[in-house]
Design an enzyme around this catalytic site. Sequence first.
Site, mmCIF file in Angstrom:
data_model
loop_
_atom_site.group_PDB
_atom_site.id
_atom_site.type_symbol
_atom_site.label_atom_id
_atom_site.label_comp_id
_atom_site.label_asym_id
_atom_site.label_seq_id
_atom_site.Cartn_x
_atom_site.Cartn_y
_atom_site.Cartn_z
ATOM 1 N N ASN A 100 3.784 -8.469 12.851
ATOM 2 C CA ASN A 100 3.187 -8.629 11.532
ATOM 3 C C ASN A 100 2.304 -7.456 11.121
ATOM 4 O O ASN A 100 2.111 -7.214 9.934
ATOM 5 C CB ASN A 100 2.370 -9.933 11.518
ATOM 6 C CG ASN A 100 1.509 -10.068 10.279
ATOM 7 O OD1 ASN A 100 1.997 -10.274 9.184
ATOM 8 N ND2 ASN A 100 0.190 -9.951 10.465
ATOM 9 N N TYR A 144 5.777 2.745 2.000
ATOM 10 C CA TYR A 144 5.802 1.316 2.341
ATOM 11 C C TYR A 144 7.212 0.735 2.213
ATOM 12 O O TYR A 144 7.733 0.103 3.137
ATOM 13 C CB TYR A 144 4.832 0.552 1.437
ATOM 14 C CG TYR A 144 4.747 -0.923 1.734
ATOM 15 C CD1 TYR A 144 4.306 -1.384 2.965
ATOM 16 C CD2 TYR A 144 5.097 -1.868 0.766
ATOM 17 C CE1 TYR A 144 4.218 -2.739 3.239
ATOM 18 C CE2 TYR A 144 5.007 -3.224 1.015
ATOM 19 C CZ TYR A 144 4.569 -3.655 2.262
ATOM 20 O OH TYR A 144 4.492 -4.999 2.520
ATOM 21 N N LYS A 174 9.809 -0.438 5.405
ATOM 22 C CA LYS A 174 10.287 -1.817 5.500
ATOM 23 C C LYS A 174 11.814 -1.876 5.415
ATOM 24 O O LYS A 174 12.451 -2.689 6.108
ATOM 25 C CB LYS A 174 9.656 -2.679 4.401
ATOM 26 C CG LYS A 174 8.159 -2.925 4.587
ATOM 27 C CD LYS A 174 7.872 -3.657 5.892
ATOM 28 C CE LYS A 174 6.399 -4.030 6.010
ATOM 29 N NZ LYS A 174 6.101 -4.757 7.279
ATOM 30 N N THR A 225 -3.830 -12.263 -0.173
ATOM 31 C CA THR A 225 -4.355 -11.677 1.058
ATOM 32 C C THR A 225 -5.160 -10.415 0.756
ATOM 33 O O THR A 225 -5.223 -9.947 -0.378
ATOM 34 C CB THR A 225 -3.209 -11.286 2.011
ATOM 35 O OG1 THR A 225 -2.424 -10.264 1.372
ATOM 36 C CG2 THR A 225 -2.328 -12.481 2.333
#
Length: 246
Positions: free
Chosen positions: A80, A147, A151, A182
């Site tokens: 994670n 990013y 991924k 978050t």
Amino acid sequence: MIKAIVTGGSKGLGAAIVSHLIDRDIDVTDVSRSGNEAMKGNKHYHHEQADMTSLSDSLRFLRTWVEEQKDLTRLYLIQNAGTVQPMETVGHMDPSAIETAITLNYTAPVAWANLAFKLADEYGFELVIVNITSGAADKPNHGWSVYGSTKAALNLFTETAALEQGDQGHTIISYSPSIMDTGMQEEIRSTDASSFAAIETFQAYKEQGKLRKPDEVGGVLVRVLMEEELVNGKLYHVNDYLPSTK
């Protein structure tokens, strides 16, 4: 005995996953910098520090951890830990931030999976790896070149590793949690529009209550792991299990 390792398990989605695994009486090791204050003192919770930006340090930790287990029959490795930084356009990024992002989002999960497969064979336990991915892997986003691409690379690695394993080896899947309330979302909302063009869209997600709680997203993943027959290499998406927030 069934155990789990969750990288980045101190907050956000990682903390939610840790909590739901513990609710299932699974011993969980949270590999993070600070640890999960809410879980400290729980007999099923263990916190370990490992520098995920240093491959030699983090891989040494993983090997040592496995070697110390006396009764391990199945390991859930939830990868994670990651970063959305640098949120910046190409030509304006800090090279050290690029290096850190590639290590956290791609290199470390790949290296950990590689070692975990080897250790599972050596020590004879069942291995289930979950790589946390993102919808950013599916299309280009202004300001998210690193990013999104890390991924996307991790998704392809997951599919390839599963292809090599087939139905007879270890299990490795991806899980896309969509947008959640978050700390990472706070980072995104505080970015300058010149660095991340979709800033107003993400601010609107918060204002309009379209961000899911990490607890429900983590709960979906744990239910999938515990209650479904996993399909090796599959990308599991939270939107297939919860009503749309759009």
